[in-house]
Scaffold this motif. Structure first.
Motif, short mmCIF file in Angstrom:
data_model
loop_
_atom_site.label_atom_id
_atom_site.label_comp_id
_atom_site.label_asym_id
_atom_site.label_seq_id
_atom_site.Cartn_x
_atom_site.Cartn_y
_atom_site.Cartn_z
N LYS A 1 -27.04 -4.23 -20.22
CA LYS A 1 -25.74 -4.56 -20.82
C LYS A 1 -25.53 -3.77 -22.11
O LYS A 1 -24.49 -3.13 -22.28
N GLU A 2 -26.49 -3.78 -23.00
CA GLU A 2 -26.33 -3.07 -24.28
C GLU A 2 -26.14 -1.58 -24.06
O GLU A 2 -25.28 -0.96 -24.68
N LEU A 3 -26.95 -0.98 -23.18
CA LEU A 3 -26.86 0.47 -22.98
C LEU A 3 -25.55 0.86 -22.32
O LEU A 3 -24.91 1.84 -22.70
N GLU B 1 -22.76 -0.84 -22.39
CA GLU B 1 -21.68 -1.04 -23.37
C GLU B 1 -21.59 0.16 -24.31
O GLU B 1 -20.50 0.62 -24.64
N ASN B 2 -22.75 0.68 -24.71
CA ASN B 2 -22.73 1.88 -25.55
C ASN B 2 -22.07 3.04 -24.82
O ASN B 2 -21.29 3.79 -25.41
N SER B 3 -22.38 3.19 -23.54
CA SER B 3 -21.80 4.28 -22.76
C SER B 3 -20.29 4.11 -22.65
O SER B 3 -19.53 5.08 -22.71
N SER C 1 -21.75 3.50 -35.51
CA SER C 1 -20.59 4.34 -35.78
C SER C 1 -19.30 3.56 -35.54
O SER C 1 -18.21 4.11 -35.57
N LYS C 2 -19.45 2.25 -35.26
CA LYS C 2 -18.30 1.53 -34.70
C LYS C 2 -17.52 0.63 -35.66
O LYS C 2 -16.59 -0.03 -35.25
N LEU C 3 -17.93 0.58 -36.90
CA LEU C 3 -17.13 -0.20 -37.85
C LEU C 3 -16.68 0.76 -38.96
O LEU C 3 -17.09 0.61 -40.10
N LEU D 1 -17.13 -2.53 -27.94
CA LEU D 1 -18.01 -3.57 -27.41
C LEU D 1 -19.18 -3.81 -28.37
O LEU D 1 -19.61 -4.92 -28.60
N GLY D 2 -19.72 -2.72 -28.96
CA GLY D 2 -20.80 -2.85 -29.93
C GLY D 2 -20.23 -2.87 -31.33
O GLY D 2 -19.07 -2.56 -31.55
N PHE D 3 -21.01 -3.30 -32.30
CA PHE D 3 -20.64 -3.19 -33.72
C PHE D 3 -21.79 -3.64 -34.61
O PHE D 3 -21.77 -3.45 -35.80
N GLU E 1 -27.63 -3.08 -33.52
CA GLU E 1 -28.94 -3.71 -33.33
C GLU E 1 -29.64 -3.31 -32.06
O GLU E 1 -30.86 -3.44 -31.96
N ALA E 2 -28.86 -2.87 -31.06
CA ALA E 2 -29.43 -2.75 -29.73
C ALA E 2 -30.54 -1.71 -29.67
O ALA E 2 -31.66 -2.00 -29.25
N LEU E 3 -30.24 -0.48 -30.08
CA LEU E 3 -31.24 0.58 -29.91
C LEU E 3 -32.52 0.31 -30.72
O LEU E 3 -33.61 0.43 -30.16
MG MG Z 1 -24.43 -1.06 -28.76
#
Ligand code: MG
Ligand code: ADP
Length: 603
Positions: free
Chosen positions: A32-34, A36-38, A82-84, A95-97, A100-102
């Protein structure tokens, strides 16, 4: 333990492992995290490969923006995102912000990131991080986009490793997550491979064809048996499709809900769906639906939980109201109105039993000679329900019908059957009351009790189908069924895997003749999936048996002869708790003579 008053800051790797505990619960969460990043990186094609349910390998490859060398080095640092861009937590469009995922994944596995951005003309870069240890980036040749490889998930946190379920179960969680993301992004091409096996491949679609994604995931039946939902109110909108009440499931897994295109599993939204269908579906049946809620980002907080599956609305009443209203109006337009007020007030004076009869031994009535005695066992044995269907209408002589109706009603708690209405309800008379029996609900209880007895004894007896039936299932359904083939034998179901998400049904429980095998198997798959795929079926006996019993042979809508009706009533009297079906609904209602008189103003 010695109390040590010295406070220290935890090392970053430990912090990342702790965060991983929240964000990365299982392989599906990594996927899910990966993915969403894509999606956030603007990809139009995303390929996922996993092995051993994701335990040994997860690869996510995209054709998105890729990362510069500088970004690559930063992306595995904690809270690096890079998302905020303007730091505004209340206006999130990605989707991310949380950044934390990586780092979390890198702290608990062996992670390799290969990437190349449009700007980098010459080469791509690769960076590895294992158990939190980062190595220096090296140049690699790579197309524009990013490939992330996660090996040996949780090798650095053995405690978490122990909680992983079987590969099949983990795979089915991943399929579920991916399907939800794929549903919300039909323009993106998605594929999933389990080792060499292609689990699914969804081509990217243009706007006009978006329904094809729904069809690919939830099936054609759903699209054909659903109505369009569309509503707007105060800067908020709801759109999607929802199933007609007649197309329903035994659990809520086929409800796809999105808030601002983010898949959510949210109590408020689920509750609204339930409320919209409450007059149309019994409490244990769930509609299928795909619903997109769009709302201004300031009106919703998605930062409630690290995995972001839950959301909080500033004005939850408004959201709930709009959802219920839009679903109801869609359903009303499909002419599925609920019963009128007059009927319900009359029904209010019908008494329904809370529990059924005492144990069979308490029954003392003896049937009169005109009944085929052998068919109505008086001992505390479970009646042979299969005999019911041997009383086919054409076999009954006119005198037999007369004899049946001339029975003395006081002998029987449920009286003597006189008629069947709407091919669904049996009307019976006792000296003191009028009784209406829901034949399907009643028979469901009888079959259920019989199953229980058989299972306790030697296993549910099965009968071979004349022609073994091939049934095509969804990936999820296929996983749930094939995981339990051995156990299903005890429940009278002999099933083989037929490859490519298809199964072959050879035998079904003998009590369920004339059953729709495909819908039985699908309902079982959903029930098993809901139970979590993990426990043995025997531990969930009641759920499995009642799902099967629900598919019994006397469905609503089947014409019964008077003999069959009376046989059913006698069997109900013999069966404990027969006053309610397995789902808690009454099997019959009783209107006392004085209540009938009240209805007509005689009292
Ligand atoms: Mg992410
Ligand atoms: P978040 O998604 O919350 O920002 P992550 O840890 O998931 O945090 O990712 C960190 C950053 O790495 C992202 O903000 C993004 O800039 C970059 N990144 C991650 N995956 C990709 C990808 N597939 N393509 C491009 N950039 C990516």
């Amino acid at each position: 333990m010695v109390f040590n008053p010295k406070i220290r800051l935890l090392e970053s790797n430990l912090v990342n492992q702790i965060a991983a505990g929240e964000v990365i619960e299982r392989p599906a969460a990594v996927i899910k995290e990966l993915v969403e990043n894509s999606i956030d990186a603007g990809s139009t094609k995303i390929e996922v490969i996993i092995r051993d349910g994701g335990r040994t390998l997860i690869v996510v490859q995209d054709n998105g923006s890729g990362m510069s060398l500088e970004n690559l080095e930063l992306c595995v640092e904690r809270h690096a995102t890079s998302k905020l861009p303007d730091g505004d937590l209340f206006n999130i469009n990605s989707l991310g912000f949380r950044g934390e995922a990586l780092p979390s994944i890198g702290a608990v596995s062996r992670l390799t990131i290969s990437t190349r951005s449009k700007e980098s003309k010459d080469t791509g870069w690769q960076l590895a991080i294992a158990g939190g240890e980062k190595s220096a980036p090296t140049p690699v040749s790579h197309p524009i986009g990013t490939r992330i490889e996660v090996k040996d998930l949780f090798y650095a946190t053995p405690a978490r490793l122990k909680f992983l379920k079987t590969a099949t179960t983990e795979l089915s969680h991943s399929v579920d997550y991916l399907n939800r993301l794929a549903m919300a992004h039909p323009h993106i091409e998605f594929s999933l491979k389990d080792g060499e096996r292609q689990v699914f491949h969804y081509p990217g679609l243009t706007k006009e064809d978006f329904n094809k994604r729904i069809e690919a995931i939830l099936g054609k039946d759903f699209v054909q048996n659903s109505c369009v939902v569309q509503a707007q109110r105060e800067g908020m909108s709801v759109s999607g499709i929802t199933s007609l009440p007649t197309l329903n499931r035994s659990n809520a897994t086929d409800q796809y809900l999105f808030v601002n295109n983010r898949p959510v599993k949210d109590k408020l939204l689920n509750g609204a769906v339930r409320a919209a269908y409450q007059d149309l579906l019994p409490g244990n049946r769930y509609p299928m639906l795909v619903l997109f809620v769009h709302i201004s980002p300031e009106e919703v907080d998605i930062n409630v939980h690290p995995a972001k599956a839950e959301v909080r609305f500033r004005d939850s009443g408004l959201v709930r109201g709009l959802l219920i209203a839009s679903l109801k109006s869609a359903l009303n337009q499909s002419a599925h109105e609920t019963s009128s007020l007059i009927a319900s007030s009359a029904i209010a004076s019908f008494r329904s039993p809370v529990v059924g009869f005492p144990a069979p031994s308490a029954h003392t009535g003896t049937p009169s000679s005109s009944f085929k005695q052998s068919s109505f066992p008086q001992k505390a044995s479970y009646p042979v329900i299969r005999q019911l269907s041997t009383y086919a209408m054409p076999d009954i002589e006119p005198e037999e019908i007369n004899q049946a109706t001339n029975e003395e009603p006081e002998q029987y708690r449920l009286g003597i059957a006189h008629a069947q209405i709407h091919s669904t309800y049996i009307i019976a008379e006792t000296n003191e009351s009028l009784i209406i029996v829901d034949q399907h609900a009643a028979h469901e209880r009888l079959v259920y009790e019989r199953f229980k007895a058989e299972l306790a004894d030697h296993g549910v007896s099965s009968q071979a189908l004349l022609l073994p039936e091939v049934i095509n299932l969804s990936t999820d359904e296929f996983q749930s069924i094939t995981l339990h083939l051995e156990e299903l034998k005890d429940f009278g179901l002999i099933i083989e895997s037929f490859g490519n998400n298809a199964i072959l049904v050879r035998e079904i429980p003998a009590l369920l003749e004339k059953v729709n095998t495909a819908s039985l198997v699908r309902d079982l798959a959903h029930e098993i999936n809901e139970l979590g795929n993990t426990l043995s079926l025997k531990e969930n006996l009641n759920e499995i048996l009642s799902t099967m019993a629900c598919h019994n042979s006397i469905r609503a809508g089947r014409k019964l002869s008077l003999l069959e009706m009376n046989a059913l009533l006698r069997q109900m009297e013999q069966t404990p708790y027969s006053g309610q079906c397995n789902h808690g609904r009454p099997t019959y209602v009783e209107l006392k003579r004085n209540e009938i008189e009240k209805l007509f103003g005689r009292r």
